[in-house]
Design an enzyme around this catalytic site. Sequence first.
Site, PDB file in Angstrom:
ATOM      1  N   ASP A 116       2.140   1.997   3.424  1.00 43.95           N
ATOM      2  CA  ASP A 116       3.356   1.083   3.855  1.00 43.95           C
ATOM      3  C   ASP A 116       4.568   1.497   3.649  1.00 43.95           C
ATOM      4  OD1 ASP A 116       1.113  -0.722   4.231  1.00 43.95           O
ATOM      5  OD2 ASP A 116       1.363  -1.849   2.467  1.00 43.95           O
ATOM      6  N   HIS A 142       0.844  -1.214  -0.178  1.00 48.95           N
ATOM      7  CA  HIS A 142       0.116  -0.112   0.020  1.00 48.95           C
ATOM      8  C   HIS A 142       1.050   1.311  -0.138  1.00 48.95           C
ATOM      9  CE1 HIS A 142      -2.485  -3.125   2.263  1.00 48.95           C
ATOM     10  NE2 HIS A 142      -3.666  -2.436   1.797  1.00 48.95           N
TER      11      HIS A 142
END
Length: 458
Positions: free
Chosen positions: A124, A121
């Site tokens: 992240d 993501h």
Amino acid sequence: MRDATCRRSPENPTLFFKKKTMAAFPEIEKIHYEGPDSTNPLAFRHYNAEEMVEGRSMQDHLRFSVVYWHTFRGAGADPFGPGCAERPWMLADGTVDDAIVRAQMAFEFIEKLGAPYYAFHDRDIAPEGDTLRQSNQNLDAVAKVLGEEQDRTGIKLLWGTANLFSNKRYVHGAATSPNADAFAFAAAQVKKALEITQQLGGEGYTFWGGREGYQNLWNTDMKRELDHLAQLLHMAVDYAKEIGFTGQFYIEPKPMEPTKHQYDSDTAACLNFLRAYGLEDHLKLNLETNHATLAGHTMMHEMDAAGSQGMLGSIDANTGDELLGWDTDQFPTNVYLTTQCMLMLLKYGGFKTGGVNFDAKVRRESFEPVDLFHAHIGGMDSFAAGLKIAAAIRADGELARLLQERYASWDNGIGAEIEAGKHTFASLETYMLEKGEIAANVSGRQEMLENLINRYLY
Ligand code: XLS
Ligand code: NI
Ligand code: NI
């Protein structure tokens, strides 16, 4: 402890450079295939990347992928306590510098493991800044390093995605929020995540609903929310065209958690949604085992449901706990499960752009870094074993023969005529009036078939 001596502090501003040269797993060598008799816990017993199965290497069949979120951002937090995992990259003070070190350590892990792909993501890989502009700059800085690491190691990006659920602005959802600004922010975030995914050569882009669902129907305009979700997906498709991103879009079903009902609840709901909004040519499904079980299905069911409609794209490989009712996202170790997954995958022609993505986390009690290796090795070996068993089942042909036999009444006579569209209610009434009763039914032989499958397993 090695970590403690390296902690960055105002007195030790040079730590960043030290950390950069630090290995996250100095005691671990590259993981090798040693064969089924090996007792080395840090070796593969079944996953032999180059071994050919049905004319294709294991590596190409399985296309293993390591996820950034659980593996490099998760620390084992649960509702009763914060994370307690020892992670060399969590010296962290949340800066871009730290994110860069983490990226390098992540690649050390993936390279030693020998997985060809990873997935992330946006949030992240790089910290969210105070503004969207700052967040985008952070992403650019880390993506540059990820690109360098990809070039250095040959590891590729299976898919990217945007986190449209953690920030409090998405408390009511993102695309389905009653707050139009939340939709706009989500759109901007997906735009940037798509650009980064394209820049890194990502082979796909995934939409998982996050908070796209409802907690309470009294405050929910379902139709409007579904329309908005479709609009966001259409914008993504349009933008991909505009920038020349040719990766595969996926939608990932999940029935609940965090909301009590999520719109993309299972394969059937996703297919209906995609078709209702003219999106079926643009997205395929990314199916996750624990989501299937939360939806009251097996993974085999979900893969068959998607595959039979030409919509099986990729899988998030994990499993739930048999006794717990939530999305525990554990690593898959059950060879019966992996055999079913691989049978379905082979049946539908294997992955094109997708892969076996370990959307899975070690349990809180497995807090040492080496546990990440044990977890992934176990998952990879289980899938490799499942692949070999599935291929043996197919090579033998007995299961296929029995299935064919079960439907034999459709191969000629009245069945073939119906399939060919030659009949109506009236003609079938005539047929049945003449015949009087149907041909004798035959046993479903479930137990015999289950025994047959066990023959290949042990
Ligand atoms: C959460 C989902 C998530 C997606 C990516 O339950 O599985 O991890 O795979 O957003
Ligand atoms: Ni997932
Ligand atoms: Ni999950």
